[in-house]
Design a protein around this motif. Structure first.
Motif, PDB file in Angstrom:
ATOM      1  N   THR A 233       0.829  -1.210   0.000  1.00 24.27           N
ATOM      2  CA  THR A 233       0.000   0.000   0.000  1.00 24.27           C
ATOM      3  C   THR A 233       0.859   1.254   0.000  1.00 24.27           C
ATOM      4  OG1 THR A 233      -1.767  -1.144   1.197  1.00 24.27           O
ATOM      5  CG2 THR A 233      -1.794   1.259   1.253  1.00 24.27           C
ATOM      6  N   LEU A 234       1.894   1.256   0.834  1.00 18.73           N
ATOM      7  CA  LEU A 234       2.746   2.445   0.930  1.00 18.73           C
ATOM      8  C   LEU A 234       3.550   2.669  -0.344  1.00 18.73           C
ATOM      9  CD1 LEU A 234       3.982   2.088   4.620  1.00 18.73           C
ATOM     10  CD2 LEU A 234       2.070   3.440   3.719  1.00 18.73           C
ATOM     11  N   GLU A 235       3.903   1.611  -1.033  1.00 17.51           N
ATOM     12  CA  GLU A 235       4.591   1.762  -2.320  1.00 17.51           C
ATOM     13  C   GLU A 235       3.674   2.439  -3.340  1.00 17.51           C
ATOM     14  OE1 GLU A 235       5.846  -2.180  -3.332  1.00 17.51           O
ATOM     15  OE2 GLU A 235       7.889  -1.850  -2.595  1.00 17.51           O
ATOM     16  N   VAL A 236       2.402   2.049  -3.332  1.00 14.69           N
ATOM     17  CA  VAL A 236       1.442   2.673  -4.244  1.00 14.69           C
ATOM     18  C   VAL A 236       1.329   4.164  -3.947  1.00 14.69           C
ATOM     19  CG1 VAL A 236      -1.006   2.793  -4.873  1.00 14.69           C
ATOM     20  CG2 VAL A 236       0.120   0.569  -4.647  1.00 14.69           C
ATOM     21  N   VAL A 237       1.255   4.520  -2.668  1.00 13.26           N
ATOM     22  CA  VAL A 237       1.132   5.927  -2.278  1.00 13.26           C
ATOM     23  C   VAL A 237       2.370   6.714  -2.705  1.00 13.26           C
ATOM     24  CG1 VAL A 237       0.928   7.523  -0.346  1.00 13.26           C
ATOM     25  CG2 VAL A 237      -0.384   5.401  -0.346  1.00 13.26           C
ATOM     26  N   ALA A 238       3.561   6.176  -2.415  1.00 13.30           N
ATOM     27  CA  ALA A 238       4.809   6.879  -2.723  1.00 13.30           C
ATOM     28  C   ALA A 238       4.956   7.102  -4.218  1.00 13.30           C
ATOM     29  CB  ALA A 238       5.996   6.092  -2.176  1.00 13.30           C
ATOM     30  N   ARG A 239       4.631   6.107  -4.991  1.00 12.57           N
ATOM     31  CA  ARG A 239       4.798   6.238  -6.438  1.00 12.57           C
ATOM     32  C   ARG A 239       3.726   7.136  -7.051  1.00 12.57           C
ATOM     33  NH1 ARG A 239       6.395  -0.185  -7.212  1.00 12.57           N
ATOM     34  NH2 ARG A 239       8.536   0.064  -6.421  1.00 12.57           N
ATOM     35  N   HIS A 240       2.547   7.140  -6.456  1.00 13.74           N
ATOM     36  CA  HIS A 240       1.496   8.026  -6.958  1.00 13.74           C
ATOM     37  C   HIS A 240       1.861   9.485  -6.731  1.00 13.74           C
ATOM     38  CE1 HIS A 240      -2.548   9.566  -7.790  1.00 13.74           C
ATOM     39  NE2 HIS A 240      -2.434  10.273  -6.673  1.00 13.74           N
ATOM     40  N   VAL A 241       2.403   9.792  -5.563  1.00 17.39           N
ATOM     41  CA  VAL A 241       2.683  11.192  -5.216  1.00 17.39           C
ATOM     42  C   VAL A 241       4.017  11.663  -5.789  1.00 17.39           C
ATOM     43  CG1 VAL A 241       3.054  12.824  -3.312  1.00 17.39           C
ATOM     44  CG2 VAL A 241       1.291  11.052  -3.118  1.00 17.39           C
ATOM     45  N   PHE A 242       5.063  10.825  -5.687  1.00 15.92           N
ATOM     46  CA  PHE A 242       6.419  11.282  -5.988  1.00 15.92           C
ATOM     47  C   PHE A 242       7.022  10.684  -7.261  1.00 15.92           C
ATOM     48  CE2 PHE A 242       5.971  11.568  -1.315  1.00 15.92           C
ATOM     49  CZ  PHE A 242       6.180  12.927  -1.167  1.00 15.92           C
ATOM     50  N   GLY A 243       6.281   9.835  -7.962  1.00 14.68           N
ATOM     51  CA  GLY A 243       6.808   9.303  -9.217  1.00 14.68           C
ATOM     52  C   GLY A 243       6.888   7.783  -9.217  1.00 14.68           C
ATOM     53  N   GLU A 244       6.661   7.194 -10.384  1.00 18.99           N
ATOM     54  CA  GLU A 244       6.587   5.742 -10.499  1.00 18.99           C
ATOM     55  C   GLU A 244       7.909   5.043 -10.185  1.00 18.99           C
ATOM     56  OE1 GLU A 244       4.083   3.712 -10.950  1.00 18.99           O
ATOM     57  OE2 GLU A 244       2.664   5.373 -10.963  1.00 18.99           O
ATOM     58  N   GLU A 245       9.023   5.754 -10.288  1.00 17.53           N
ATOM     59  CA  GLU A 245      10.324   5.118 -10.061  1.00 17.53           C
ATOM     60  C   GLU A 245      10.730   5.112  -8.590  1.00 17.53           C
ATOM     61  OE1 GLU A 245      10.929   9.491 -10.777  1.00 17.53           O
ATOM     62  OE2 GLU A 245       9.680   7.866 -11.582  1.00 17.53           O
ATOM     63  N   ARG A 246       9.897   5.623  -7.706  1.00 16.40           N
ATOM     64  CA  ARG A 246      10.240   5.701  -6.291  1.00 16.40           C
ATOM     65  C   ARG A 246      10.282   4.322  -5.648  1.00 16.40           C
ATOM     66  NH1 ARG A 246      11.222   9.638  -7.850  1.00 16.40           N
ATOM     67  NH2 ARG A 246      13.232   8.682  -7.453  1.00 16.40           N
ATOM     68  N   GLU A 247      11.252   4.154  -4.758  1.00 17.13           N
ATOM     69  CA  GLU A 247      11.344   2.957  -3.915  1.00 17.13           C
ATOM     70  C   GLU A 247      11.135   3.374  -2.464  1.00 17.13           C
ATOM     71  OE1 GLU A 247      11.627  -0.038  -5.006  1.00 17.13           O
ATOM     72  OE2 GLU A 247      11.936   0.475  -7.132  1.00 17.13           O
ATOM     73  N   ILE A 248      10.693   2.451  -1.623  1.00 19.15           N
ATOM     74  CA  ILE A 248      10.504   2.772  -0.217  1.00 19.15           C
ATOM     75  C   ILE A 248      11.408   1.905   0.650  1.00 19.15           C
ATOM     76  CG2 ILE A 248       8.116   3.444  -0.650  1.00 19.15           C
ATOM     77  CD1 ILE A 248       7.259   0.926   0.885  1.00 19.15           C
TER      78      ILE A 248
END
Length: 349
Positions: A233-248
């Motif tokens: 879930t948090l990966e979906v949030v991070a990539r939605h807000v900050f870009g698809e290439e984001r890792e958590i």
């Protein structure tokens, strides 16, 4: 010259002057000059005393008729002048009704509201419901239900504004989670909710802190929910807000209401993880806290922790907006400086 002849002469001259008058002021001057107490007609009428009893009523009646004719002529000329004035204004102020209208300036949602709306749309698409609640909260729901009893040291982290001994300005939106847990019927399915809103803490106002700020908390409770579900879930949030290439990245942490608890970092969107001023040369940026819901929180709400479990997370829309748009001072969001706010205008749907 007789009085009648004098009156006829005054009438003829008056009608000529009235016709020649081209504005209201001249007409008013003519009215005063001809019909006023010191006018020539009044002066002629003073000579009635010298006439015989037979002539006096005839001349008086004739004089009154002339006064009436002149007054009517003045009124008629006034109407003509008014009409001419109207025609000139219509010609000068003509409006082409087929032209497109001038658009009125329309405001747009505040950047923080835009950020919250965007997150709400994301979570609604994931099957969450949006729950609202009071900003003036009871100690019971704000702390006790969140596994933070009185005199617990964790309360120091959320020192807030008290109204009475038991009423306070909420320090987080977690009370909405507690109320939802109490009301939810798990026989009808899992509980999936987010709760955005304003929260308050006694904090010094500086570039990164404010005594009031926005928070968005999420809660998922069901059977067989795992940390893997939280991470996804948090990966979906991070990539939605900050870009698809984001890792958590998940790091162990402590929160009274979750166990285990984690801090969540995202790979730096400014340098791609190489290290820069934005991420303090670590390659990672801390964005939110989360964890698996503590069994005590579930049991306090009447939910059996042996059967149900889940995860919770809390993020700050203010911090998300600061990071996404490169805002260095959180106070900018609340000072209503249009030069700042106009940078985030968007088309109103």
């Amino acid at each position: 010259m007789s009085l009648k002849q004098r009156l006829e002469e005054l009438k003829d001259q008056g009608l000529q002057d009235i016709q020649a008058a081209d504005n209201q002021q001249k007409l008013n001057d003519i009215r005063v000059k001809l019909l006023g107490k010191k006018g020539p007609i009044t002066e002629v009428l003073r000579g009635l005393k010298d006439l015989s009893n037979e002539e006096r009523p005839q001349v008086g009646s004739f004089a009154n008729k002339i006064k009436g004719d002149l007054s009517s002529a003045i009124d008629d000329q006034l109407k003509v002048l008014d009409q001419k004035t109207l025609q000139r204004r219509l010609a000068h102020e003509t409006i082409d009704v087929t032209l497109p209208g001038r658009p009125a300036p329309v405001g747009t949602p505040h950047i923080l509201n835009q950020t919250i709306d965007d997150l709400e749309e994301l979570f609604i698409g994931l099957g969450y419901e949006v729950i609202d609640g009071p900003e003036v909260e009871t100690d019971h729901y704000n702390f006790e239900m969140m596994n933070i009893p009185r005199n617990h040291p964790a309360r120091d982290m959320q020192d807030t504004f008290y109204i009475t001994h038991d009423l306070l300005m909420r320090t987080h939106t977690s009370p909405n989670q507690a109320r939802s847990l109490e009301k939810h019927d798990f026989s009808k399915g899992p509980l999936k909710m987010i709760s955005p809103g304003r929260v308050y803490r006694r904090d010094n106002d500086d570039a990164t802190h404010s005594h009031q700020f926005n928070q968005l908390e999420g809660l998922v409770i069901d059977k067989h929910v795992t940390m893997a579900d939280l991470k996804g879930t948090l990966e979906v949030v991070a990539r939605h807000v900050f870009g698809e290439e984001r890792e958590i990245r998940l790091r162990p942490s402590y929160f009274p209401f979750t166990e285990p608890s984690i801090e969540v970092d995202i790979s730096c969107f400014a340098c791609g993880g190489k290290g820069c001023r934005v991420c303090k040369y670590t390659g990672w940026i801390e964005v939110l806290g989360a964890g698996m819901v503590h069994p005590n929180v579930l049991s306090r709400a009447g939910v059996d922790p042996q059967v149900y479990g889940g995860f919770a997370f809390g993020l700050g829309p203010d911090r998300f907006a600061m990071l996404k748009y490169g805002v260095n001072d959180i106070r900018e969001f609340y000072q209503n400086d249009l030069r700042f706010l106009h940078q985030f205008q968007r088309e109103v749907k």
